[in-house]
Motif scaffolding. Structure first.
Motif, mmCIF file in Angstrom:
data_model
loop_
_atom_site.group_PDB
_atom_site.id
_atom_site.type_symbol
_atom_site.label_atom_id
_atom_site.label_comp_id
_atom_site.label_asym_id
_atom_site.label_seq_id
_atom_site.Cartn_x
_atom_site.Cartn_y
_atom_site.Cartn_z
ATOM 1 N N ARG A 94 -6.148 4.123 3.726
ATOM 2 C CA ARG A 94 -5.157 3.251 3.081
ATOM 3 C C ARG A 94 -4.452 3.961 1.932
ATOM 4 O O ARG A 94 -3.224 3.928 1.833
ATOM 5 N N THR A 95 -5.233 4.600 1.063
ATOM 6 C CA THR A 95 -4.607 5.258 -0.091
ATOM 7 C C THR A 95 -3.843 6.505 0.332
ATOM 8 O O THR A 95 -2.790 6.802 -0.233
ATOM 9 N N ILE A 96 -4.357 7.220 1.311
ATOM 10 C CA ILE A 96 -3.628 8.398 1.790
ATOM 11 C C ILE A 96 -2.273 7.969 2.347
ATOM 12 O O ILE A 96 -1.245 8.588 2.063
ATOM 13 N N LYS A 97 -2.251 6.887 3.096
ATOM 14 C CA LYS A 97 -0.994 6.389 3.658
ATOM 15 C C LYS A 97 -0.068 5.882 2.552
ATOM 16 O O LYS A 97 1.145 6.088 2.605
ATOM 17 N N LEU A 98 -0.626 5.196 1.548
ATOM 18 C CA LEU A 98 0.185 4.721 0.420
ATOM 19 C C LEU A 98 0.859 5.897 -0.279
ATOM 20 O O LEU A 98 2.076 5.888 -0.508
ATOM 21 N N VAL A 99 0.081 6.926 -0.613
ATOM 22 C CA VAL A 99 0.634 8.072 -1.332
ATOM 23 C C VAL A 99 1.599 8.859 -0.446
ATOM 24 O O VAL A 99 2.630 9.353 -0.909
ATOM 25 N N GLU A 100 1.293 8.948 0.824
ATOM 26 C CA GLU A 100 2.197 9.621 1.765
ATOM 27 C C GLU A 100 3.550 8.908 1.802
ATOM 28 O O GLU A 100 4.603 9.555 1.764
ATOM 29 N N PHE A 115 7.244 4.671 -6.896
ATOM 30 C CA PHE A 115 5.939 4.046 -6.667
ATOM 31 C C PHE A 115 6.101 2.526 -6.598
ATOM 32 O O PHE A 115 5.467 1.869 -5.778
ATOM 33 N N GLU A 116 6.949 1.983 -7.457
ATOM 34 C CA GLU A 116 7.193 0.541 -7.454
ATOM 35 C C GLU A 116 7.679 0.083 -6.081
ATOM 36 O O GLU A 116 7.161 -0.887 -5.517
ATOM 37 N N THR A 117 8.656 0.779 -5.538
ATOM 38 C CA THR A 117 9.191 0.436 -4.219
ATOM 39 C C THR A 117 8.121 0.556 -3.151
ATOM 40 O O THR A 117 7.942 -0.345 -2.314
ATOM 41 N N THR A 118 7.379 1.656 -3.188
ATOM 42 C CA THR A 118 6.331 1.898 -2.193
ATOM 43 C C THR A 118 5.224 0.862 -2.314
ATOM 44 O O THR A 118 4.759 0.316 -1.304
ATOM 45 N N TRP A 119 4.804 0.582 -3.542
ATOM 46 C CA TRP A 119 3.748 -0.404 -3.776
ATOM 47 C C TRP A 119 4.150 -1.760 -3.198
ATOM 48 O O TRP A 119 3.401 -2.398 -2.466
ATOM 49 N N ASN A 120 5.350 -2.208 -3.550
ATOM 50 C CA ASN A 120 5.816 -3.515 -3.090
ATOM 51 C C ASN A 120 5.936 -3.574 -1.562
ATOM 52 O O ASN A 120 5.681 -4.608 -0.962
ATOM 53 N N GLN A 121 6.291 -2.467 -0.955
ATOM 54 C CA GLN A 121 6.478 -2.442 0.495
ATOM 55 C C GLN A 121 5.154 -2.335 1.258
ATOM 56 O O GLN A 121 5.013 -2.925 2.329
ATOM 57 N N ASP A 124 0.427 -4.836 0.792
ATOM 58 C CA ASP A 124 -0.109 -5.872 1.683
ATOM 59 C C ASP A 124 -0.304 -5.345 3.111
ATOM 60 O O ASP A 124 -1.315 -5.643 3.743
ATOM 61 N N ILE A 125 0.640 -4.570 3.587
ATOM 62 C CA ILE A 125 0.534 -4.002 4.942
ATOM 63 C C ILE A 125 -0.727 -3.152 5.065
ATOM 64 O O ILE A 125 -1.459 -3.239 6.048
ATOM 65 N N LEU A 126 -0.973 -2.324 4.035
ATOM 66 C CA LEU A 126 -2.137 -1.427 4.060
ATOM 67 C C LEU A 126 -3.407 -2.108 3.558
ATOM 68 O O LEU A 126 -4.475 -1.520 3.584
ATOM 69 N N LYS A 127 -3.273 -3.319 3.058
ATOM 70 C CA LYS A 127 -4.416 -4.073 2.505
ATOM 71 C C LYS A 127 -5.115 -3.286 1.384
ATOM 72 O O LYS A 127 -6.334 -3.108 1.381
ATOM 73 N N ILE A 128 -4.305 -2.823 0.432
ATOM 74 C CA ILE A 128 -4.815 -2.044 -0.700
ATOM 75 C C ILE A 128 -5.571 -2.975 -1.645
ATOM 76 O O ILE A 128 -5.020 -3.955 -2.144
#
Length: 167
Positions: A94-100, A115-121, A124-128
């Motif tokens: 999950r975190t690897i995909k988030l950072v990627e 990061f804000e854009t990525t976090w918001n997108q 939930d999809i990655l269930k972080i």
């Protein structure tokens, strides 16, 4: 920062990256570096900006942490979800995909905006799973950002002309 990591017995990887020529471009080097380090160490990592100073033990970031991500909620500046000067990433898909996704999104703008854009997108999809770090982990003494406790990590204000706050 290296001496402080050694003093507090914090394992570290500090590598100088080539200056890209502008402060904003340099901020966009962060997500790729974090991604590469996660993949290299195959374990959890703590990112701390190099202009930060560790003032006391990082107790909230020690031991076996069940969360995917931890940082300090932003309460100053542009009011984004997280400050990106200190962040914890557990090592998992999950975190690897988030950072990627963060570094893929980092073509313009700053590390924080991307990061804000990525976090918001993707959160939930990655269930972080995430937890907020105490405010004492992100204190900028020069900005008048006061907390009642002794800071854990202090951060500097960039001296870059595009970043200097006018009083």
């Amino acid at each position: 920062l290296k001496k402080e990591c050694e003093y507090f017995n914090i394992p570290y990887i500090i590598e100088e990256l080539e200056d890209s020529g502008s402060w904003m471009d340099n901020t966009r080097l962060k997500p790729k570096f974090i991604h590469d380090i996660l993949k290299r160490v195959k374990g959890p990592i703590i990112w701390i900006d190099v202009d930060a100073s560790i003032k006391k033990s990082l107790t909230e970031l020690s031991g076996n942490i069940p969360w995917d991500f931890m940082s300090v909620h932003q309460r100053t500046g542009p009011m984004r979800n997280w400050h990106v000067g200190v962040m914890f990433f557990n090592y998992n898909d999950r975190t690897i995909k988030l950072v990627e996704n963060w570094y893929k999104a980092s073509k313009t703008g700053t590390d924080e905006a991307n990061f804000e854009t990525t976090w918001n997108q993707y959160k939930d999809i990655l269930k972080i799973s995430f937890k907020e770090l105490p405010k004492s982990y992100y204190v900028i003494p020069e900005s008048g950002y006061n907390i009642k406790e002794i800071p854990t990590i202090t951060h500097g204000l960039s001296k870059c002309p595009t970043k200097i706050r006018k009083k």
